[in-house]
Design a protein around this motif. Structure first.
Motif, PDB file in Angstrom:
ATOM      1  N   GLY A 223       2.248 -13.410  36.957  1.00  0.00           N
ATOM      2  CA  GLY A 223       1.197 -12.451  37.258  1.00  0.00           C
ATOM      3  C   GLY A 223       1.687 -11.454  38.281  1.00  0.00           C
ATOM      4  N   LEU A 224       0.853 -10.475  38.578  1.00  0.00           N
ATOM      5  CA  LEU A 224       1.176  -9.429  39.544  1.00  0.00           C
ATOM      6  C   LEU A 224       0.147  -9.444  40.660  1.00  0.00           C
ATOM      7  N   VAL A 225       0.626  -9.446  41.897  1.00  0.00           N
ATOM      8  CA  VAL A 225      -0.248  -9.386  43.062  1.00  0.00           C
ATOM      9  C   VAL A 225       0.034  -8.087  43.809  1.00  0.00           C
ATOM     10  N   VAL A 226      -0.951  -7.201  43.859  1.00  0.00           N
ATOM     11  CA  VAL A 226      -0.855  -5.997  44.694  1.00  0.00           C
ATOM     12  C   VAL A 226      -1.696  -6.290  45.935  1.00  0.00           C
ATOM     13  N   LYS A 227      -1.039  -6.855  46.928  1.00  0.00           N
ATOM     14  CA  LYS A 227      -1.759  -7.277  48.126  1.00  0.00           C
ATOM     15  C   LYS A 227      -2.132  -6.088  48.999  1.00  0.00           C
ATOM     16  N   ASP A 228      -1.275  -5.094  49.033  1.00  0.00           N
ATOM     17  CA  ASP A 228      -1.539  -3.879  49.807  1.00  0.00           C
ATOM     18  C   ASP A 228      -1.170  -2.691  48.923  1.00  0.00           C
ATOM     19  N   TRP A 229      -2.183  -2.039  48.356  1.00  0.00           N
ATOM     20  CA  TRP A 229      -1.930  -0.977  47.381  1.00  0.00           C
ATOM     21  C   TRP A 229      -1.151   0.197  47.958  1.00  0.00           C
ATOM     22  N   ARG A 230      -1.098   0.308  49.270  1.00  0.00           N
ATOM     23  CA  ARG A 230      -0.377   1.430  49.883  1.00  0.00           C
ATOM     24  C   ARG A 230       1.126   1.347  49.641  1.00  0.00           C
ATOM     25  N   TYR A 231       1.612   0.180  49.222  1.00  0.00           N
ATOM     26  CA  TYR A 231       3.043   0.000  48.999  1.00  0.00           C
ATOM     27  C   TYR A 231       3.430   0.161  47.529  1.00  0.00           C
ATOM     28  N   GLY A 232       2.545   0.735  46.748  1.00  0.00           N
ATOM     29  CA  GLY A 232       2.870   1.170  45.398  1.00  0.00           C
ATOM     30  C   GLY A 232       2.456   2.614  45.242  1.00  0.00           C
ATOM     31  N   VAL A 233       3.320   3.442  44.677  1.00  0.00           N
ATOM     32  CA  VAL A 233       3.021   4.868  44.493  1.00  0.00           C
ATOM     33  C   VAL A 233       3.345   5.252  43.055  1.00  0.00           C
ATOM     34  N   ARG A 234       2.432   5.947  42.437  1.00  0.00           N
ATOM     35  CA  ARG A 234       2.640   6.444  41.071  1.00  0.00           C
ATOM     36  C   ARG A 234       2.736   7.961  41.071  1.00  0.00           C
ATOM     37  N   VAL A 235       3.846   8.488  40.591  1.00  0.00           N
ATOM     38  CA  VAL A 235       3.938   9.916  40.285  1.00  0.00           C
ATOM     39  C   VAL A 235       3.557  10.034  38.819  1.00  0.00           C
TER      40      VAL A 235
END
Length: 337
Positions: A223-235
């Motif tokens: 599975g995928l855990v995005v614990k802090d969304w600020r550490y993923g960026v989508r261009v």
């Protein structure tokens, strides 16, 4: 590459901690060669049999200036709990015994077939990592369906590269870590693919008639855990036809050119920590190099590097951050608004 510690490890690291059976390392290497994101992605064992329950801070306590003889109001922070479920990706191989025996070396023939299953599971896992949807409850939710609304709270980490049609792609910047973004496997299970050799058994054809077959089963709980969304960026909204022509929204001088958007993406990260990489498809990777050769050779570099298996490679970097190819990133994304 960041130093790994604790229980947040890559698939290769988890493989080193398992009892050797002559298969795990080979399987992990095949995954890493096919999908670079799986080489970088960190995994931890979940705290639930179905995945991971994470507690996220949603608000800070109030603070106050006070004067003499004045009391201090009470305050507190607020939190929320989110459950990230893992999915179970499976496959079953049945090889007719007579066919396998014709090859002479049955084990080599079965291994060759197994590698095809591993490659297929690898591609499916990478696809789900980016495009998995809650609309398919058997999957886990991927990045694209978490970062898909410019007006959402995490919309500030979605940068619009200007494409308006349905022939767009995305560039992803992820900082992997225990407190940021990571993969998860259910409590009590193992990381990566589990393979079981069932040996020779009876199988059934389309008419439900029996035949002898060598049977192997494969399972990958992830599975995928995005614990802090600020550490993923989508261009998002990278117009592929414009990029290949280096015109319009992807002209080198345009404010939405990929090099400028990638630079802005770095600035969206709260801190430059963790195991950071950009993820792009081959078209974007190719044109990023072209732009680097023509205009931004100091920003886009090609440097000698080592894989986790000690293999020498030439790695593309943007402002020092690795740029990794993921073939499952498509070129027909709809516009993100």
């Amino acid at each position: 590459m960041a130093t790994l510690s604790g229980n947040v490890l890559t698939l290769a690291d988890w493989a080193k901690r398992r009892d050797p059976d002559g298969k795990t390392a080979l399987i992990v290497e095949a995954l890493s060669e096919s999908n670079m994101v799986l080489e970088d992605m960190m995994f931890k064992e979940g705290n639930l049999p179905t995945g991971e329950r994470v507690t996220i801070r949603t608000g800070l306590p109030d603070t106050f200036y006070r004067m003499a003889n004045q009391g201090i109001p009470k305050s507190k922070s607020t939190t929320a709990q989110i459950t990230e479920n893992a999915a179970e990706l499976t496959a079953l191989s049945e090889i007719d015994k007579s066919t396998a025996d014709l090859e002479g070396d049955v084990n080599a023939f079965r291994l060759s077939e197994s590698m095809a299953f591993i490659e297929s599971m690898s591609q499916k896992q990478a696809e789900t990592l980016f495009y998995g949807s809650a609309a398919s409850p058997q999957e886990f939710v991927g990045f694209a369906n978490r970062y898909n609304d410019l007006s959402a709270p995490n919309g500030q980490n979605i940068l619009d590269a200007g494409g308006t049609g349905s022939d767009n792609s995305s560039i992803w910047l992820v900082s992997w870590g225990a407190q940021t973004v990571h993969g998860v496997f259910p409590k009590g299970s193992t990381a990566g693919i589990s393979h079981e050799d069932h040996g020779e058994e009876w199988a059934f054809d389309s008419n439900n008639d029996r035949f002898r077959a060598y049977i192997d089963s494969y399972e990958w709980k992830n599975g995928l855990v995005v614990k802090d969304w600020r550490y993923g960026v989508r261009v998002a909204n990278v117009d592929i036809p414009a990029l290949t022509a280096l015109s319009g929204t992807q002209a080198i001088t345009a404010a939405t050119s990929i090099v400028k958007m990638m630079s802005r993406a770095i600035d969206r990260l709260p801190t430059m920590t963790g195991n950071m990489s950009f993820y792009v498809n081959r078209t974007i990777a190719s044109h990023l190099k072209i732009i680097g050769l023509e205009k931004s050779s100091s920003a886009v570099t090609i440097e000698p590097a080592l894989t986790q298996f000690g293999e020498n490679i030439m790695e593309t970097r943007f402002l020092g951050i690795p740029v990794r190819i993921v073939d499952q990133l498509v070129e027909n994304e709809a516009r993100v608004v």
